[in-house]
Motif scaffolding. Structure first.
Motif, PDB file in Angstrom:
ATOM      1  N   UNK A 109       0.849  -1.194   0.000  1.00 31.55           N
ATOM      2  CA  UNK A 109       0.000   0.000   0.000  1.00 31.55           C
ATOM      3  C   UNK A 109       0.883   1.243   0.000  1.00 31.55           C
ATOM      4  N   UNK A 110       0.600   2.153  -0.906  1.00 32.24           N
ATOM      5  CA  UNK A 110       1.253   3.459  -0.869  1.00 32.24           C
ATOM      6  C   UNK A 110       0.359   4.493  -1.532  1.00 32.24           C
ATOM      7  N   UNK A 111       0.507   5.749  -1.107  1.00 34.35           N
ATOM      8  CA  UNK A 111      -0.221   6.843  -1.755  1.00 34.35           C
ATOM      9  C   UNK A 111       0.462   8.163  -1.415  1.00 34.35           C
ATOM     10  N   UNK A 112       0.404   9.085  -2.374  1.00 32.82           N
ATOM     11  CA  UNK A 112       0.978  10.412  -2.219  1.00 32.82           C
ATOM     12  C   UNK A 112      -0.038  11.357  -1.574  1.00 32.82           C
ATOM     13  N   UNK A 113       0.482  12.328  -0.847  1.00 32.47           N
ATOM     14  CA  UNK A 113      -0.375  13.409  -0.354  1.00 32.47           C
ATOM     15  C   UNK A 113      -0.983  14.150  -1.538  1.00 32.47           C
ATOM     16  N   UNK A 114      -2.235  14.576  -1.431  1.00 35.74           N
ATOM     17  CA  UNK A 114      -2.867  15.329  -2.521  1.00 35.74           C
ATOM     18  C   UNK A 114      -2.360  16.759  -2.663  1.00 35.74           C
ATOM     19  N   UNK A 115      -1.525  17.218  -1.720  1.00 36.13           N
ATOM     20  CA  UNK A 115      -1.124  18.622  -1.726  1.00 36.13           C
ATOM     21  C   UNK A 115       0.386  18.853  -1.734  1.00 36.13           C
ATOM     22  N   UNK A 116       1.199  17.821  -1.469  1.00 41.06           N
ATOM     23  CA  UNK A 116       2.649  18.000  -1.475  1.00 41.06           C
ATOM     24  C   UNK A 116       3.324  16.689  -1.874  1.00 41.06           C
ATOM     25  N   UNK A 117       4.638  16.636  -1.714  1.00 41.07           N
ATOM     26  CA  UNK A 117       5.393  15.475  -2.177  1.00 41.07           C
ATOM     27  C   UNK A 117       5.696  14.486  -1.066  1.00 41.07           C
ATOM     28  N   UNK A 124       4.312  -3.428   7.227  1.00 40.79           N
ATOM     29  CA  UNK A 124       3.755  -4.267   8.272  1.00 40.79           C
ATOM     30  C   UNK A 124       2.805  -3.471   9.149  1.00 40.79           C
ATOM     31  N   UNK A 125       3.106  -3.386  10.453  1.00 40.85           N
ATOM     32  CA  UNK A 125       2.271  -2.629  11.381  1.00 40.85           C
ATOM     33  C   UNK A 125       2.552  -1.124  11.352  1.00 40.85           C
ATOM     34  N   UNK A 126       3.499  -0.724  10.528  1.00 40.46           N
ATOM     35  CA  UNK A 126       3.898   0.687  10.477  1.00 40.46           C
ATOM     36  C   UNK A 126       3.593   1.288   9.106  1.00 40.46           C
ATOM     37  N   UNK A 127       3.502   2.602   9.080  1.00 41.44           N
ATOM     38  CA  UNK A 127       3.476   3.374   7.843  1.00 41.44           C
ATOM     39  C   UNK A 127       4.541   4.450   7.962  1.00 41.44           C
ATOM     40  N   UNK A 128       5.381   4.556   6.956  1.00 43.08           N
ATOM     41  CA  UNK A 128       6.338   5.643   6.908  1.00 43.08           C
ATOM     42  C   UNK A 128       5.867   6.705   5.920  1.00 43.08           C
ATOM     43  N   UNK A 129       6.188   7.944   6.234  1.00 43.01           N
ATOM     44  CA  UNK A 129       5.892   9.071   5.351  1.00 43.01           C
ATOM     45  C   UNK A 129       7.224   9.672   4.931  1.00 43.01           C
ATOM     46  N   UNK A 130       7.484   9.647   3.635  1.00 41.01           N
ATOM     47  CA  UNK A 130       8.764  10.083   3.078  1.00 41.01           C
ATOM     48  C   UNK A 130       8.545  11.322   2.220  1.00 41.01           C
ATOM     49  N   UNK A 131       9.395  12.324   2.384  1.00 43.07           N
ATOM     50  CA  UNK A 131       9.277  13.592   1.673  1.00 43.07           C
ATOM     51  C   UNK A 131      10.240  13.592   0.493  1.00 43.07           C
ATOM     52  N   UNK A 132       9.696  13.682  -0.723  1.00 45.15           N
ATOM     53  CA  UNK A 132      10.528  13.651  -1.923  1.00 45.15           C
ATOM     54  C   UNK A 132      11.358  14.910  -2.084  1.00 45.15           C
ATOM     55  N   UNK A 133      10.939  16.009  -1.491  1.00 47.58           N
ATOM     56  CA  UNK A 133      11.682  17.263  -1.613  1.00 47.58           C
ATOM     57  C   UNK A 133      12.924  17.266  -0.721  1.00 47.58           C
ATOM     58  N   UNK A 135      14.058  14.369   0.758  1.00 47.75           N
ATOM     59  CA  UNK A 135      14.629  13.019   0.704  1.00 47.75           C
ATOM     60  C   UNK A 135      14.757  12.405   2.104  1.00 47.75           C
ATOM     61  N   UNK A 136      13.804  12.729   2.978  1.00 46.50           N
ATOM     62  CA  UNK A 136      13.842  12.234   4.355  1.00 46.50           C
ATOM     63  C   UNK A 136      12.512  11.595   4.747  1.00 46.50           C
ATOM     64  N   UNK A 137      12.578  10.657   5.695  1.00 41.78           N
ATOM     65  CA  UNK A 137      11.379  10.129   6.337  1.00 41.78           C
ATOM     66  C   UNK A 137      10.929  11.140   7.378  1.00 41.78           C
ATOM     67  N   UNK A 138       9.721  11.657   7.249  1.00 40.78           N
ATOM     68  CA  UNK A 138       9.242  12.695   8.162  1.00 40.78           C
ATOM     69  C   UNK A 138       8.364  12.130   9.269  1.00 40.78           C
ATOM     70  N   UNK A 139       7.887  10.877   9.111  1.00 41.64           N
ATOM     71  CA  UNK A 139       7.057  10.279  10.159  1.00 41.64           C
ATOM     72  C   UNK A 139       7.065   8.765  10.028  1.00 41.64           C
ATOM     73  N   UNK A 140       7.005   8.092  11.164  1.00 42.17           N
ATOM     74  CA  UNK A 140       6.792   6.644  11.226  1.00 42.17           C
ATOM     75  C   UNK A 140       5.613   6.415  12.161  1.00 42.17           C
ATOM     76  N   UNK A 141       4.522   5.891  11.609  1.00 40.91           N
ATOM     77  CA  UNK A 141       3.269   5.743  12.337  1.00 40.91           C
ATOM     78  C   UNK A 141       3.079   4.285  12.722  1.00 40.91           C
ATOM     79  N   UNK A 142       2.767   4.046  13.979  1.00 40.57           N
ATOM     80  CA  UNK A 142       2.596   2.688  14.503  1.00 40.57           C
ATOM     81  C   UNK A 142       1.116   2.379  14.618  1.00 40.57           C
ATOM     82  N   UNK A 143       0.641   1.457  13.777  1.00 40.72           N
ATOM     83  CA  UNK A 143      -0.775   1.074  13.839  1.00 40.72           C
ATOM     84  C   UNK A 143      -1.053   0.170  15.032  1.00 40.72           C
ATOM     85  N   UNK A 144      -0.074  -0.604  15.442  1.00 38.16           N
ATOM     86  CA  UNK A 144      -0.068  -1.451  16.642  1.00 38.16           C
ATOM     87  C   UNK A 144      -0.967  -2.675  16.543  1.00 38.16           C
TER      88      UNK A 144
END
Length: 357
Positions: A109-117, A124-133, A135-144
């Motif tokens: 599963x992946x999807x881009x923000x509708x307003x930025x990069x 697995x149980x996590x989702x990472x949010x990566x910023x293309x501008x 080139x960094x991971x800005x968040x790691x979300x734990x669904x648990x």
């Protein structure tokens, strides 16, 4: 005798991958059609001439998801090998700019923000949010509670919803560290979708139910009676006569269309579209329209006028269809097949559309 409506879409192009097509998408500007396969191929098709560029050859590992950024500058893929690859489409030729390695995790599963990069992808149980501008991971979300089964950004980019066991969790994209909001159910949510007006969030559930919640209202609507788990959800871009978008869902071979009723006691009224004989793999509303397309393993793509009546059936994948997507202007429809077929149908006459409200 066939009517004009039945002749409205005609096949204009056909291609093929070596294995079943797992995902397909148009770029927001309509310049490209991208597709990937269970064998690991990724192809980028340029319009209007349908020239094909192989971004990735067969790897033996399935590529299961792909998406363009909101402005079409980037294309991202994820799959069985755990890699997330991002191509830049700003130069004359596509350029692979990043490969994010995630060993022993299947990125489905992946999807881009509708307003930025910012790109959100499941691990697995996590989702990472990566910023293309940056080139960094800005968040790691734990669904648990479980593996993340689906995710969707709200159209204004302010919230990201993750789905899995015991429902959904919604994070504030402006403050990733803030406590998430829980949308609890007693089963598991396998599909989630925000409405384009940002008012509603829908959850398709493993216990054969559908939940619709008005954002800010703690009391959701619960729809029952589906033949199996609710696999896919999609909202129309335009509202019905009551000012609320139409919602379509699929479960097994059934497509069910939902409309907000004027009577608060009714909530949402439904119609079952029962043409398919095989499992429905994908549904999509034509942009700026109430014309609904559904693709199934029975080898048919069905076009439904305002979610009420069948007006055309499209074929071309003898062993069934796996995915579909509308061109952003709505005049072309693309679909992928279980045997690797890629098909595009074009609207024969643009004079009078038949899906408009």
């Amino acid at each position: 005798m066939k009517t004009k409506a039945q002749l409205e879409f005609q096949q204009t192009w056909r291609g093929c991958l070596s294995d079943y097509v797992t995902a397909i998408a148009w770029s927001p500007d309509g310049r490209y059609l991208a597709a990937c396969s269970a064998a690991g191929e990724v192809v980028l098709i340029s319009l209007p001439g349908f020239q094909s560029t192989l971004l990735q050859k067969e790897t033996g590992y399935s590529v299961d998801c792909l998406a363009f950024s909101y402005d079409g500058r980037f294309l991202a893929i994820g799959g069985q090998d755990g890699q997330v690859k991002i191509w830049s489409l700003q130069a004359v030729a596509p350029e692979l700019v990043t490969t994010l390695e995630n060993k022993s995790v299947w990125v489905d599963r992946l999807c881009w923000s509708p307003t930025n990069h910012e790109l959100a992808f499941s691990l697995g149980k996590y989702v990472q949010v990566w910023d293309a501008d940056t080139q960094d991971v800005v968040a790691t979300l734990n669904f648990e509670a479980s593996t993340v089964l689906d995710l969707d950004w709200r159209r204004d980019g302010k919230y990201l919803a993750l789905a899995g066991y015991q429902g959904a969790r919604v994070w504030n994209a402006k403050d990733w560290d803030a406590e998430e909001e829980a949308l609890d159910i007693p089963s598991a949510t396998v599909a989630i979708a925000w409405s384009p007006d940002n008012q509603f969030i829908s959850e398709g559930n493993l216990d054969n139910t559908l939940t619709v919640m008005e954002w800010g209202n703690p009391a959701p609507w619960l729809m029952r009676g589906f033949p199996g788990k609710v696999r896919h959800l999609v909202w129309s871009d335009v509202p019905t006569s009551v000012g609320v978008p139409m919602l379509a869902s699929c479960s097994g071979a059934a497509v069910v269309v939902w409309e907000r009723d004027r009577d608060e006691r009714v909530g949402w009224s439904s119609r079952i579209l029962g043409n398919h004989q095989g499992v429905v793999q994908a549904i999509a509303f034509q942009p700026n329209s109430l014309l609904l397309a559904s693709a199934a393993e029975d080898g048919w793509v069905a076009l439904w006028h305002r979610g009420t009546r069948l007006i055309q059936s499209l074929t071309g994948a003898s062993n069934g269809f796996s995915c579909l997507t509308w061109h952003p202007r709505g005049h072309q429809l693309a679909a992928g097949g279980l045997d690797g077929e890629l098909l595009v149908w074009s609207q024969a006459s643009r004079g009078q559309g038949f899906g408009k409200r």
